[in-house]
Design a protein around this motif. Structure first.
Motif, PDB file in Angstrom:
ATOM      1  N   LEU A 141     -11.690  -3.628 -38.405  1.00  0.00           N
ATOM      2  CA  LEU A 141     -11.512  -2.798 -37.298  1.00  0.00           C
ATOM      3  C   LEU A 141     -10.126  -2.044 -37.479  1.00  0.00           C
ATOM      4  O   LEU A 141      -9.214  -2.670 -37.992  1.00  0.00           O
ATOM      5  N   TRP A 154      -5.872  -6.538 -29.204  1.00  0.00           N
ATOM      6  CA  TRP A 154      -7.246  -6.247 -29.379  1.00  0.00           C
ATOM      7  C   TRP A 154      -7.641  -7.239 -28.176  1.00  0.00           C
ATOM      8  O   TRP A 154      -7.549  -8.249 -27.828  1.00  0.00           O
ATOM      9  N   TYR A 199     -14.953  -3.991 -28.791  1.00  0.00           N
ATOM     10  CA  TYR A 199     -13.769  -4.162 -29.297  1.00  0.00           C
ATOM     11  C   TYR A 199     -12.783  -3.130 -28.942  1.00  0.00           C
ATOM     12  O   TYR A 199     -13.027  -1.976 -29.153  1.00  0.00           O
ATOM     13  N   GLY A 244     -16.362  -0.711 -36.412  1.00  0.00           N
ATOM     14  CA  GLY A 244     -17.415  -1.654 -35.794  1.00  0.00           C
ATOM     15  C   GLY A 244     -18.700  -1.258 -36.623  1.00  0.00           C
ATOM     16  O   GLY A 244     -18.913  -0.256 -37.232  1.00  0.00           O
ATOM     17  N   CYS A 291      -7.214   0.717 -35.397  1.00  0.00           N
ATOM     18  CA  CYS A 291      -6.713   1.541 -34.109  1.00  0.00           C
ATOM     19  C   CYS A 291      -5.681   2.628 -34.849  1.00  0.00           C
ATOM     20  O   CYS A 291      -4.598   2.007 -35.012  1.00  0.00           O
ATOM     21  N   THR A 325     -15.000   0.092 -29.845  1.00  0.00           N
ATOM     22  CA  THR A 325     -15.827   0.142 -30.840  1.00  0.00           C
ATOM     23  C   THR A 325     -16.781  -0.909 -30.929  1.00  0.00           C
ATOM     24  O   THR A 325     -16.375  -2.099 -30.644  1.00  0.00           O
ATOM     25  N   VAL A 367     -19.271  -3.911 -32.072  1.00  0.00           N
ATOM     26  CA  VAL A 367     -19.504  -4.730 -33.218  1.00  0.00           C
ATOM     27  C   VAL A 367     -20.787  -5.699 -32.618  1.00  0.00           C
ATOM     28  O   VAL A 367     -20.742  -6.163 -31.555  1.00  0.00           O
ATOM     29  N   GLU A 380     -10.307   3.748 -31.976  1.00  0.00           N
ATOM     30  CA  GLU A 380     -10.754   2.495 -32.875  1.00  0.00           C
ATOM     31  C   GLU A 380     -11.789   2.924 -33.986  1.00  0.00           C
ATOM     32  O   GLU A 380     -12.481   4.090 -33.269  1.00  0.00           O
ATOM     33  N   SER A 381     -12.092   2.321 -34.822  1.00  0.00           N
ATOM     34  CA  SER A 381     -13.027   2.587 -35.878  1.00  0.00           C
ATOM     35  C   SER A 381     -13.285   1.269 -36.496  1.00  0.00           C
ATOM     36  O   SER A 381     -12.521   0.386 -36.468  1.00  0.00           O
TER      37      SER A 381
END
Length: 121
Positions: free
Chosen positions: A20, A36, A93, A9, A22, A115, A117, A6-7
């Protein structure tokens, strides 16, 4: 072995948005659904959305209308723009895939590392 990363955040002010994503790598015989989840500090993990292979979706009431899931199969990516964020959306998340590693295997859930948040002024 399937890996999910994941990225997207970060820290955002109330009312703000994040995107976000994935990315999945590795081989899976079949994918049943993607989803999610989020987990607050000291809280339990809660499902936010499930997206099935026919692209039907099932959103949690808490995020319906604010969060939208989509997928790009060519890039093995699931996108999750999250909008109108409030402090109560602060959480880690996680992306989740559910599928069969092989034709004879049972359904298995794969998870990313998460990630963070954070929604704060």
């Amino acid at each position: 072995q399937v890996q999910l990363v994941e990225s997207g955040g970060g820290l955002v002010q109330p009312g703000g948005s994040l995107r976000l994503s994935c990315v999945a790598s590795g081989n899976m015989f079949s994918i049943h659904s993607r989803g999610w989840y989020r987990q607050t500090t000291g809280g339990s993990q809660r499902e936010l959305v499930a997206m099935f292979n026919d692209s039907t979706t099932d959103y949690a009431d808490s995020v319906r209308g604010r969060f939208t899931v989509s997928r790009d199969d060519a890039k093995n990516t699931v996108l999750f723009p999250i909008n109108s964020l409030q402090p109560e959306d602060t959480a880690v998340y996680y992306c989740r895939y559910e599928g069969r590693p092989s034709a004879r295997s049972a359904l298995f859930r794969y998870w990313g590392q998460g990630t963070q948040v954070t929604v704060s002024s």
